[in-house]
Design an enzyme around this catalytic site. Structure first.
Site, short mmCIF file in Angstrom:
data_model
loop_
_atom_site.label_atom_id
_atom_site.label_comp_id
_atom_site.label_asym_id
_atom_site.label_seq_id
_atom_site.Cartn_x
_atom_site.Cartn_y
_atom_site.Cartn_z
N ASP A 144 0.81 -1.21 0.00
CA ASP A 144 0.00 0.00 0.00
C ASP A 144 0.85 1.27 0.00
O ASP A 144 2.08 1.21 -0.01
CB ASP A 144 -0.95 -0.02 1.19
CG ASP A 144 -1.98 -1.12 1.07
OD1 ASP A 144 -2.74 -1.11 0.08
OD2 ASP A 144 -2.03 -2.00 1.95
N LYS A 145 0.19 2.38 0.03
CA LYS A 145 0.84 3.69 -0.04
C LYS A 145 1.94 3.83 1.00
O LYS A 145 1.72 3.65 2.19
CB LYS A 145 -0.22 4.78 0.18
CG LYS A 145 0.32 6.20 0.10
CD LYS A 145 -0.81 7.18 0.34
CE LYS A 145 -0.31 8.61 0.32
NZ LYS A 145 -1.40 9.58 0.59
#
Length: 528
Positions: A144-145
């Site tokens: 994820d980010k």
């Protein structure tokens, strides 16, 4: 949506055909099919004539026009076709500045940069440059980010005739994103589906395991419950108080103002500033003095062998197959996919980075759900900080009662590598190929981890105090009984989400959400 009609169609579905079939006296036979007298080719001939008329009309209208299949990108007519091979591409990256691994236009993602580098290096033809699906592009694990990966795997069909293809690809990538190597696989290889397990690493400073600060909501709850700080925690906070007093900050003044900075911080939006009683004329200089003293003591803290042993004890409880529905979002207890198998969890000996002590926790599991690792780490740290009974509390989290486990910061999380043990045995046995692994690039990967991943994690924590902000939020949280499972009784009805939501609704209060799934998107693997 209405049900589709079940009327069978033979040839063209125009009403004229239906009338003609009726005139021919066709009837339904067994199975509901239409029977047409053998030897009567009139309907078939008319159908072919109409098809020919349409084709000739289209050709006439299309003269002088490019009638090739349209794609999002240009077709390169004079491009020399080169053979494509199914491969596993081993990569590593620092996720800072990226909106995660998965392609997500117009956001900047790891896959977006890598795919463009493949095209520029000639590993993917221009005719396939408009869509990764044309090359059977797939990832082993989605991060994820802001999350990093020392090792991840992409499978795809790629042009690898050039022996310098890896160097050419890397020449089109930023330094924080590297292709380690490419390995030939069989045609059926799919890196996500054939991945046996995954290894993640989580780095965190050892002060994260300290008892809550005296005077905070959590500290007062523990004292009222009969749980006193352990000897190590008691001595630590006494030394902080003595240091502050030597600089003219009394214990009462420290207690009065201790929570203000955390309440104003972005990590603690759930707590309103009005919930802490303080004078309107807060002395900014005193607050800065308190923060500086606490910061110095956090950096000087060194974890004891006893506390480290407790961390390792709790990690072992996770091993095996359990229902981890409490460690993700929106997963029901009865959902079979909540059952996950953890192979091993270990904690390193502490090590110093720029004066601050850290530990590395390795989690090896078959697969993981969204937020699972961060919630597992959070539960370990909270159990140690609050002197909870892990042998009682952790097994309770695998049962039906739903509780709010806050997720630890994403900052310390990185994917170390996907593992292909089962596939490699088959590949080596049946095809005589080396297998999919990272052993050939261990030295490069270690150097990359320290320069582009570890150093960024350490620097961000030193500058922004991410872990301190997270645990301070838990300590000062006054919203409801969300964290009361850390008390002696463990998980009770009063601290379950169902009970608290029902109570809030009856009292007309707003239901407080401890977290929003804002920066991470549910995905097919649900990693991390």
């Amino acid at each position: 949506m209405s049900e589709p009609t079940t009327t069978p169609v033979v040839g063209n579905s125009a009403s004229g055909d239906s009338a003609e079939q009726h005139d021919l006296g066709q009837k339904r036979g067994k199975g509901g099919n239409w029977n047409r007298p053998r030897g009567d080719h009139q309907a078939k001939k008319q159908k072919m004539d109409r098809r020919g008329d349409r084709q000739r009309e289209q050709e006439k209208q299309g003269e002088g026009r490019d009638t090739r299949r349209k794609t999002d990108g240009p077709l390169v007519a004079d491009e020399v076709r080169q053979p494509k091979r199914k491969v596993a591409c081993m990569i590593g990256y620092c996720g800072t500045g990226y909106h995660g691994m998965q392609l997500n236009p117009p956001q900047k993602t790891i896959e977006g940069d890598i795919f463009q580098a493949f095209v520029k290096a000639g590993a993917i033809s221009q005719n396939n440059a408009d869509d990764p699906k044309k090359s059977a592009f797939m990832r082993a694990a989605r991060t994820d980010k802001g999350v990093h990966a020392a090792g991840n795997v992409i499978s795809l069909k790629m042009i690898i005739e050039d022996e310098n293809i890896v160097e050419k690809i890397n020449s089109h990538l930023p330094e924080q994103l590297r292709v380690w190597g490419v390995s030939r696989t069989n045609k059926a290889f799919e890196c996500r589906k054939l991945c046996s397990s995954r290894v993640y690493e989580y780095l965190m400073p050892t002060y994260s395991f300290l008892n809550p600060r005296p005077g905070t909501v959590m500290s007062e709850k523990l004292l009222k419950d009969g749980t006193s700080p352990d000897e190590e925690g008691k001595k630590y906070w006494e030394s902080v108080a003595a240091d502050l007093e030597s600089q003219g900050v009394s214990y009462d003044e420290w207690m009065k103002r201790a929570c203000i900075d955390e309440i104003k911080g972005e990590e603690t939006k759930e707590v309103a500033e009005s919930e802490v009683k303080t004078d309107s004329k807060t002395d900014a200089a005193t607050l800065e003095k308190i923060k500086a003293v606490e910061r110095r003591h956090r950096e000087e803290f060194r974890i004891s062998g006893e506390r480290l042993a407790k961390i390792r004890e709790i990690l072992k409880i996770y091993e095996g197959t359990h229902n981890f529905h409490n460690f993700t979002l929106g997963k029901a207890f009865k959902d079979p996919s909540a059952m996950r198998t953890m192979k091993s969890l270990t904690c390193s000996d502490p090590f110093l980075i720029d004066g601050t002590e850290w530990v590395s926790i390795k989690i090896h599991g078959q697969s993981f759900m969204l937020h699972q690792i961060r919630k597992m780490i959070s539960m370990v740290a909270l159990s140690v900080r609050c002197n909870a009974d892990p042998q009682k509390l952790i097994p309770q989290t695998f049962e039906k009662a739903r509780i709010n486990i806050p997720k630890a910061p994403a900052l310390g999380l990185l994917l170390e590598r996907p593992v292909y043990d089962s596939y490699n045995k088959k590949l080596q046995g049946e095809f005589g190929r080396e297998g999919v692994h990272f052993d050939n690039w261990n030295d490069q990967i270690e150097a990359f981890k320290h320069k582009f991943i570890y150093d960024k994690i350490y620097a961000e924590e030193k500058g922004q105090h991410v872990f301190h902000a997270f645990f301070s939020f838990v300590d000062v949280f006054t919203g409801d009984a969300s964290f009361d499972f850390l008390l002696k009784q463990g998980i009770t009805k009063e601290c379950t989400t169902d009970y608290m939501n029902k109570k809030a609704k009856e009292e007309g209060k707003e239901i407080k959400k401890l977290e929003e799934d804002d920066d991470e998107v549910a995905n097919e693997q649900n990693e991390g």
